[in-house]
Write a protein that holds these residues in place. Structure first.
Motif, PDB file in Angstrom:
ATOM      1  N   TYR A  84      -7.281  -1.772  12.748  1.00  0.00           N
ATOM      2  CA  TYR A  84      -6.237  -2.735  12.400  1.00  0.00           C
ATOM      3  C   TYR A  84      -5.014  -2.530  13.295  1.00  0.00           C
ATOM      4  CZ  TYR A  84      -4.813   1.339   9.604  1.00  0.00           C
ATOM      5  OH  TYR A  84      -4.477   2.615   9.186  1.00  0.00           O
ATOM      6  N   SER A  98     -16.606  -5.742  10.434  1.00  0.00           N
ATOM      7  CA  SER A  98     -15.498  -4.823  10.220  1.00  0.00           C
ATOM      8  C   SER A  98     -14.497  -4.901  11.357  1.00  0.00           C
ATOM      9  CB  SER A  98     -16.018  -3.390  10.089  1.00  0.00           C
ATOM     10  OG  SER A  98     -16.857  -3.255   8.960  1.00  0.00           O
ATOM     11  N   ARG A 127      -3.723   5.262   5.222  1.00  0.00           N
ATOM     12  CA  ARG A 127      -4.873   5.117   4.313  1.00  0.00           C
ATOM     13  C   ARG A 127      -4.946   3.668   3.854  1.00  0.00           C
ATOM     14  NH1 ARG A 127      -2.508   9.895   2.803  1.00  0.00           N
ATOM     15  NH2 ARG A 127      -1.414   8.904   1.072  1.00  0.00           N
ATOM     16  N   VAL A 128      -5.621   2.860   4.655  1.00  0.00           N
ATOM     17  CA  VAL A 128      -5.675   1.423   4.404  1.00  0.00           C
ATOM     18  C   VAL A 128      -7.063   1.061   3.907  1.00  0.00           C
ATOM     19  CG1 VAL A 128      -5.485  -0.868   5.431  1.00  0.00           C
ATOM     20  CG2 VAL A 128      -3.939   0.968   6.164  1.00  0.00           C
ATOM     21  N   THR A 129      -7.122   0.493   2.724  1.00  0.00           N
ATOM     22  CA  THR A 129      -8.369  -0.034   2.183  1.00  0.00           C
ATOM     23  C   THR A 129      -8.177  -1.521   1.901  1.00  0.00           C
ATOM     24  OG1 THR A 129      -7.705   0.530  -0.083  1.00  0.00           O
ATOM     25  CG2 THR A 129      -8.975   2.183   1.137  1.00  0.00           C
ATOM     26  N   GLY A 130      -9.267  -2.205   1.702  1.00  0.00           N
ATOM     27  CA  GLY A 130      -9.176  -3.622   1.386  1.00  0.00           C
ATOM     28  C   GLY A 130      -9.444  -4.544   2.560  1.00  0.00           C
ATOM     29  N   ILE A 131      -9.782  -3.966   3.733  1.00  0.00           N
ATOM     30  CA  ILE A 131     -10.200  -4.802   4.859  1.00  0.00           C
ATOM     31  C   ILE A 131     -11.684  -5.075   4.696  1.00  0.00           C
ATOM     32  CG2 ILE A 131     -10.407  -4.974   7.365  1.00  0.00           C
ATOM     33  CD1 ILE A 131      -8.114  -2.978   7.599  1.00  0.00           C
ATOM     34  N   THR A 150      -5.918  -8.007  10.866  1.00  0.00           N
ATOM     35  CA  THR A 150      -5.163  -7.333   9.818  1.00  0.00           C
ATOM     36  C   THR A 150      -3.939  -6.660  10.406  1.00  0.00           C
ATOM     37  OG1 THR A 150      -7.199  -6.897   8.568  1.00  0.00           O
ATOM     38  CG2 THR A 150      -5.258  -5.586   8.008  1.00  0.00           C
ATOM     39  N   LYS A 167     -12.388   0.458  11.625  1.00  0.00           N
ATOM     40  CA  LYS A 167     -11.636  -0.763  11.365  1.00  0.00           C
ATOM     41  C   LYS A 167     -10.270  -0.654  12.048  1.00  0.00           C
ATOM     42  CE  LYS A 167     -14.008  -1.871   7.039  1.00  0.00           C
ATOM     43  NZ  LYS A 167     -13.891  -2.217   5.610  1.00  0.00           N
ATOM     44  N   ILE A 200       0.852  -1.184   0.000  1.00  0.00           N
ATOM     45  CA  ILE A 200       0.000   0.000   0.000  1.00  0.00           C
ATOM     46  C   ILE A 200       0.889   1.236   0.000  1.00  0.00           C
ATOM     47  CG2 ILE A 200      -1.950  -1.116   1.146  1.00  0.00           C
ATOM     48  CD1 ILE A 200      -0.970   0.051   3.784  1.00  0.00           C
ATOM     49  N   ASP A 220     -18.723  -4.746   6.044  1.00  0.00           N
ATOM     50  CA  ASP A 220     -19.570  -3.566   5.962  1.00  0.00           C
ATOM     51  C   ASP A 220     -20.293  -3.302   7.277  1.00  0.00           C
ATOM     52  OD1 ASP A 220     -18.934  -3.125   3.252  1.00  0.00           O
ATOM     53  OD2 ASP A 220     -20.390  -4.646   2.653  1.00  0.00           O
ATOM     54  N   ALA A 275     -10.704  -6.352  10.992  1.00  0.00           N
ATOM     55  CA  ALA A 275      -9.616  -5.415  11.279  1.00  0.00           C
ATOM     56  C   ALA A 275      -8.669  -5.980  12.323  1.00  0.00           C
ATOM     57  CB  ALA A 275     -10.179  -4.081  11.742  1.00  0.00           C
TER      58      ALA A 275
END
Length: 340
Positions: free
Chosen positions: A108, A55, A43-47, A62, A106, A38, A50, A59
């Protein structure tokens, strides 16, 4: 003993330029773990997930490996002069955790690979404050022992503080993975404070952490290894049978602490919550057994008008009397740093 094993690991590209980033990558490449790079650990996306429960659960599985860029240390009273982070977030799932409202939807787990740079800044801060002794807290936003098997960063920090006559380190943990730390040349400049509670509270509310017995045994090992030692008994709960529960806790401690550290200390914190924290807890743990009934609590106003709900005076005083009596009975030479 529960050891953190993530389902997915995200590497900030810059982190792979550091030996620790490369070491962690090599560790996971041979395992059945999703790996991706990444741009930024902020700025973490992909976990996946919804809904709040999903969530949160995903997380907590992760791991994000990044570079700590802000090396400005915040003050950390009353625990220490300053705090610094080797990691952020925790794989534990304590239902009452104050970080529920601090780490986003989330939360993480994040570890930092530029440990040498962080410790260099620590040394600069120590030297700038000479001849005073400067104390640092390493567990304000994380439990570094929970990820120590992946990073080795806490051992590095403990060894570093052993070389700093004017620096001291404080660490809080709910985990028991202390074996790699027992033979370090710590020079008694690192103080461990184990976070403890009754067996019932740990079992019901402190998910994915070390057990009551494991933490008690870890305390004994740290004491034998010569570390300064303390205990954070928190949050203190007034529940049916709590008197027997806390008495059992202290009796087990007394059985396992040999020798009893000469500078043993206790920090005592009663349960409290905010309305925002309650809302988040009920989303993530809809069946929680936590007592979150505001009508039974007294209100206290904090900074910016934030309302916290504390135990009423009767329960608060009963907890205080019980804990003070237990400490005087089992550890008469220990100090009580505060009760709140």
């Amino acid at each position: 003993m529960k050891i953190f094993q993530p389902k997915r690991v995200f590497f900030e590209e810059e982190a792979l330029k550091y030996p620790l980033g490369e070491k962690i990558l090599n560790h996971f490449q041979s395992q059945d773990v999703e790996i991706r790079t990444i741009g930024s650990h902020n700025r973490v996306t992909g976990i996946p997930g919804d809904k709040p429960q999903q969530s949160y659960r995903e997380a907590k599985q992760t791991l994000v490996v990044g570079v700590k860029r802000s090396l400005k240390f915040d003050t950390c009273k009353p625990s220490a002069d300053f705090e610094f982070s080797l990691s952020t977030g925790c794989p534990g799932g304590c239902e009452y955790c104050y970080l529920q409202t601090h780490l986003g939807r989330k939360p993480y787990i994040r570890v930092y690979v530029n440990v040498d740079e962080i410790l260099e800044k620590v040394e600069d801060t120590i030297n700038a404050r000479l001849p005073e002794t400067t104390t640092f807290e390493a567990a304000s936003t994380s439990d570094p022992l929970a990820v120590e098997h992946l990073t080795g960063s806490l051992a590095k920090a403990i060894t570093f503080f052993g070389t700093q006559p004017a620096g001291k380190l404080r660490v809080v943990t709910k985990f028991a993975f202390v074996e790699p730390l027992l033979h370090l040349d710590h020079k008694r400049r690192t103080k461990f404070r184990l976070s403890l509670n009754t067996e019932e509270i740990i079992r019901r509310f402190e998910h994915n952490t070390s057990s009551f017995e494991e933490r008690i045994m870890a305390a004994g090992k740290l004491s034998k290894a010569g570390y300064p030692l303390g205990f954070i008994i928190a949050p203190l709960f007034a529940y049916p049978g709590y008197q027997e529960g806390y008495d059992h806790l202290f009796s087990k401690l007394a059985e396992n602490l040999h020798p009893i550290p000469p500078d043993l200390s206790f920090e005592l914190i009663t349960h409290r919550f905010t309305q925002r924290a309650k809302n988040v807890i009920l989303e993530r743990f809809p069946g929680t057994g936590l007592d979150l009934d505001e009508t039974k609590r007294r209100r206290k106003y904090g900074q910016y008008g934030l309302v916290k709900y504390f135990y009423n005076e009767t329960d608060y005083s009963a907890l205080k009397e019980l804990l003070f009596n237990l400490i005087r009975t089992y550890f008469p030479q220990a100090s009580i740093e505060y009760f709140t």
